[in-house]
Design a protein around this motif. Structure first.
Motif, mmCIF file in Angstrom:
data_model
loop_
_atom_site.group_PDB
_atom_site.id
_atom_site.type_symbol
_atom_site.label_atom_id
_atom_site.label_comp_id
_atom_site.label_asym_id
_atom_site.label_seq_id
_atom_site.Cartn_x
_atom_site.Cartn_y
_atom_site.Cartn_z
ATOM 1 N N GLU A 58 1.010 -1.199 -0.020
ATOM 2 C CA GLU A 58 0.192 -0.035 -0.151
ATOM 3 C C GLU A 58 0.808 1.302 0.019
ATOM 4 N N PRO A 59 0.352 2.412 -0.620
ATOM 5 C CA PRO A 59 1.161 3.528 -0.704
ATOM 6 C C PRO A 59 1.520 4.031 0.847
ATOM 7 N N ALA A 60 0.656 3.829 1.771
ATOM 8 C CA ALA A 60 0.920 4.418 3.106
ATOM 9 C C ALA A 60 2.047 3.756 3.862
ATOM 10 N N ILE A 61 2.131 2.301 3.523
ATOM 11 C CA ILE A 61 3.140 1.727 4.043
ATOM 12 C C ILE A 61 4.768 2.174 3.424
ATOM 13 N N ALA A 62 4.485 2.385 1.916
ATOM 14 C CA ALA A 62 5.586 2.586 1.100
ATOM 15 C C ALA A 62 6.038 4.125 1.533
ATOM 16 N N LEU A 63 5.276 4.914 1.750
ATOM 17 C CA LEU A 63 5.618 6.535 1.961
ATOM 18 C C LEU A 63 5.950 6.743 3.397
ATOM 19 N N GLU A 64 5.713 5.815 4.331
ATOM 20 C CA GLU A 64 6.260 5.998 5.675
ATOM 21 C C GLU A 64 7.835 5.237 5.530
ATOM 22 N N TYR A 65 7.834 4.335 5.026
ATOM 23 C CA TYR A 65 9.328 3.778 4.865
ATOM 24 C C TYR A 65 10.171 4.708 4.145
ATOM 25 N N MET A 66 9.812 5.392 2.848
ATOM 26 C CA MET A 66 10.467 6.429 2.080
ATOM 27 C C MET A 66 10.826 7.604 3.090
ATOM 28 N N SER A 67 9.701 7.953 3.855
ATOM 29 C CA SER A 67 9.947 9.180 4.843
ATOM 30 C C SER A 67 11.206 9.099 5.779
ATOM 31 N N LYS A 68 11.408 7.743 5.990
ATOM 32 C CA LYS A 68 12.385 7.331 7.096
ATOM 33 C C LYS A 68 13.724 6.693 6.499
ATOM 34 N N ASN A 69 13.690 6.450 5.136
ATOM 35 C CA ASN A 69 14.708 5.982 4.395
ATOM 36 C C ASN A 69 14.809 6.696 2.872
ATOM 37 N N PRO A 70 14.971 8.067 2.885
ATOM 38 C CA PRO A 70 15.180 8.746 1.600
ATOM 39 C C PRO A 70 16.077 8.372 0.623
ATOM 40 N N GLY A 71 15.756 8.322 -0.806
ATOM 41 C CA GLY A 71 16.663 7.693 -1.574
ATOM 42 C C GLY A 71 16.861 6.487 -1.740
ATOM 43 N N LYS A 72 15.959 5.322 -1.025
ATOM 44 C CA LYS A 72 16.153 4.166 -1.021
ATOM 45 C C LYS A 72 15.364 3.400 -1.987
ATOM 46 N N ILE A 73 13.750 3.736 -2.183
ATOM 47 C CA ILE A 73 12.993 2.910 -2.998
ATOM 48 C C ILE A 73 12.190 4.096 -3.568
ATOM 49 N N LYS A 74 11.338 3.451 -4.665
ATOM 50 C CA LYS A 74 10.529 4.521 -5.340
ATOM 51 C C LYS A 74 9.286 3.518 -5.968
ATOM 52 N N GLU A 75 8.325 4.222 -6.235
ATOM 53 C CA GLU A 75 6.890 3.601 -6.996
ATOM 54 C C GLU A 75 7.434 3.493 -8.539
ATOM 55 N N VAL A 76 6.996 2.361 -8.928
ATOM 56 C CA VAL A 76 7.289 2.165 -10.272
ATOM 57 C C VAL A 76 6.177 3.041 -10.907
ATOM 58 N N LYS A 77 6.839 3.931 -12.068
ATOM 59 C CA LYS A 77 5.974 4.898 -12.512
ATOM 60 C C LYS A 77 5.212 4.543 -14.132
ATOM 61 N N ASN A 78 4.353 5.187 -14.388
ATOM 62 C CA ASN A 78 3.294 4.888 -15.454
ATOM 63 C C ASN A 78 2.771 3.708 -15.619
ATOM 64 N N VAL A 79 2.375 2.861 -14.339
ATOM 65 C CA VAL A 79 1.777 1.899 -14.155
ATOM 66 C C VAL A 79 0.449 2.057 -13.390
ATOM 67 N N PRO A 80 -0.852 1.075 -13.582
ATOM 68 C CA PRO A 80 -1.636 1.485 -12.885
ATOM 69 C C PRO A 80 -1.432 0.489 -11.515
ATOM 70 N N PRO A 81 -2.229 0.805 -10.340
ATOM 71 C CA PRO A 81 -2.062 -0.151 -9.122
ATOM 72 C C PRO A 81 -2.434 -1.401 -9.599
ATOM 73 N N LEU A 82 -1.999 -2.590 -8.942
ATOM 74 C CA LEU A 82 -2.173 -3.865 -9.273
ATOM 75 C C LEU A 82 -3.378 -4.465 -8.517
ATOM 76 N N ARG A 83 -3.775 -3.773 -7.333
ATOM 77 C CA ARG A 83 -5.016 -4.169 -6.916
ATOM 78 C C ARG A 83 -5.558 -3.118 -6.262
ATOM 79 N N VAL A 84 -7.026 -3.150 -5.940
ATOM 80 C CA VAL A 84 -7.849 -2.060 -5.083
ATOM 81 C C VAL A 84 -8.689 -2.818 -4.527
ATOM 82 N N PHE A 85 -8.330 -2.844 -3.121
ATOM 83 C CA PHE A 85 -8.960 -3.833 -2.077
ATOM 84 C C PHE A 85 -9.835 -3.080 -1.083
#
Length: 287
Positions: free
Chosen positions: A206-233
């Motif tokens: 989920e974006p919430a999990i990734a954004l939290e991780y990125m805020s604590k670990n800048p420059g480590k990961i990123k979202e894959v660009k120009n693709v739709p979400p794999l799921r909406v749950f």
């Protein structure tokens, strides 16, 4: 004459034993036929299993204190029902259904995403909010931008957790890729660490999990660009299969708290990064 008395005594004892067995069988049948909801009303408490999955459900590792979206909503429903919410067992993604079906808990209070495989064994409440699942890679990795089909390759390693949605997506969408699996009791942010450290190429959270991780670990990961979400749950709770009374009662509580704005308020409270979740859309109401 003496023989007749012996026979009559024997018959009497047999009838007495049969009566006792019949009473016991009747008592056992009544116990077995009693619904979970009836037992909850009699005991005055709902036995709850949970998975620590912030911000859906949070257990402080130091104090043991509970918080999170589902915790606060279920507590409010419990107050309205005048029932105690008793957190009985911490479970994993792969063991939560067994905890329900064994009778150890009545309900799982965490944002569970419905799937057909899970729905074969349990029932799902109405959602409190919706989550998208997106793909994340190392900060300098552009291989999958605009084309997620490139993941389906034996050379690609997907970081996943056994029994959790990362593993389900990996197996269904990208069966040729290799899974780098973690145990159920690992925190979901661990899959991102596996990617950032180079042990895996990609993962899905989920974006919430990734954004939290990125805020604590800048420059480590990123979202894959120009693709739709794999799921909406939809984020739901689960109860035992066929427990209609309990399911209906919890759903009525969810409807009421959605209608009066309580759920939106709680979701906003825990939504650290605005737009991370999709809130429930209520029917149009004329003012």
């Amino acid at each position: 004459m003496k023989g007749l008395k012996v026979i009559l005594s024997f018959v009497f004892v047999c009838l007495l034993l049969f009566s006792c067995d019949s009473d016991r069988s009747k008592s056992n049948y009544l116990k077995q036929s009693k619904s979970t909801y009836q037992r909850i009303l009699e005991s005055g408490k709902i036995r709850v299993g949970y998975i620590s999955y912030p911000p859906s459900f949070i257990k402080d590792p130091n104090t043991g204190k509970f918080s999170g979206i589902f915790h606060e909503v279920l507590q409010e429903i419990g107050k309205k029902l005048q029932l105690k919410i008793e957190y009985t067992e911490e479970v994993g993604w792969g063991s939560m259904i067994e905890a329900i079906n064994s009778g150890r808990v009545d309900l799982i209070c965490t944002g569970v995403w419905p799937t057909t495989e899970r729905g074969k064994h349990v029932d799902f409440t109405k959602p409190l909010y919706y989550s998208t699942v997106r793909a994340y890679v190392r900060f300098n990795d552009n291989r999958f931008d605009g084309n997620l089909t490139k993941i389906n390759n034996p050379d690609i390693r997907i970081s996943s957790i056994d029994g959790e949605m990362t593993s389900i997506i990996a197996k269904f969408d990208f069966p040729k890729a290799k899974e780098v699996s973690l145990t159920q009791m690992n925190d979901v942010s661990q899959v991102l660490l596996e990617v950032s450290s180079g042990k895996a190429d990609i993962t899905f959270v989920e974006p919430a999990i990734a954004l939290e991780y990125m805020s604590k670990n800048p420059g480590k990961i990123k979202e894959v660009k120009n693709v739709p979400p794999l799921r909406v749950f939809p984020n739901t709770m689960i109860v035992g299969k066929g427990e209609v009374e309990l399911l209906s009662t919890i759903n009525i509580g969810i409807d009421e708290l959605a209608n009066n704005g309580f759920i939106d308020k709680i979701v906003s409270k825990y939504e650290k990064f605005p737009g991370s979740f999709q809130k429930i859309a209520l029917p149009f109401r004329e003012e």
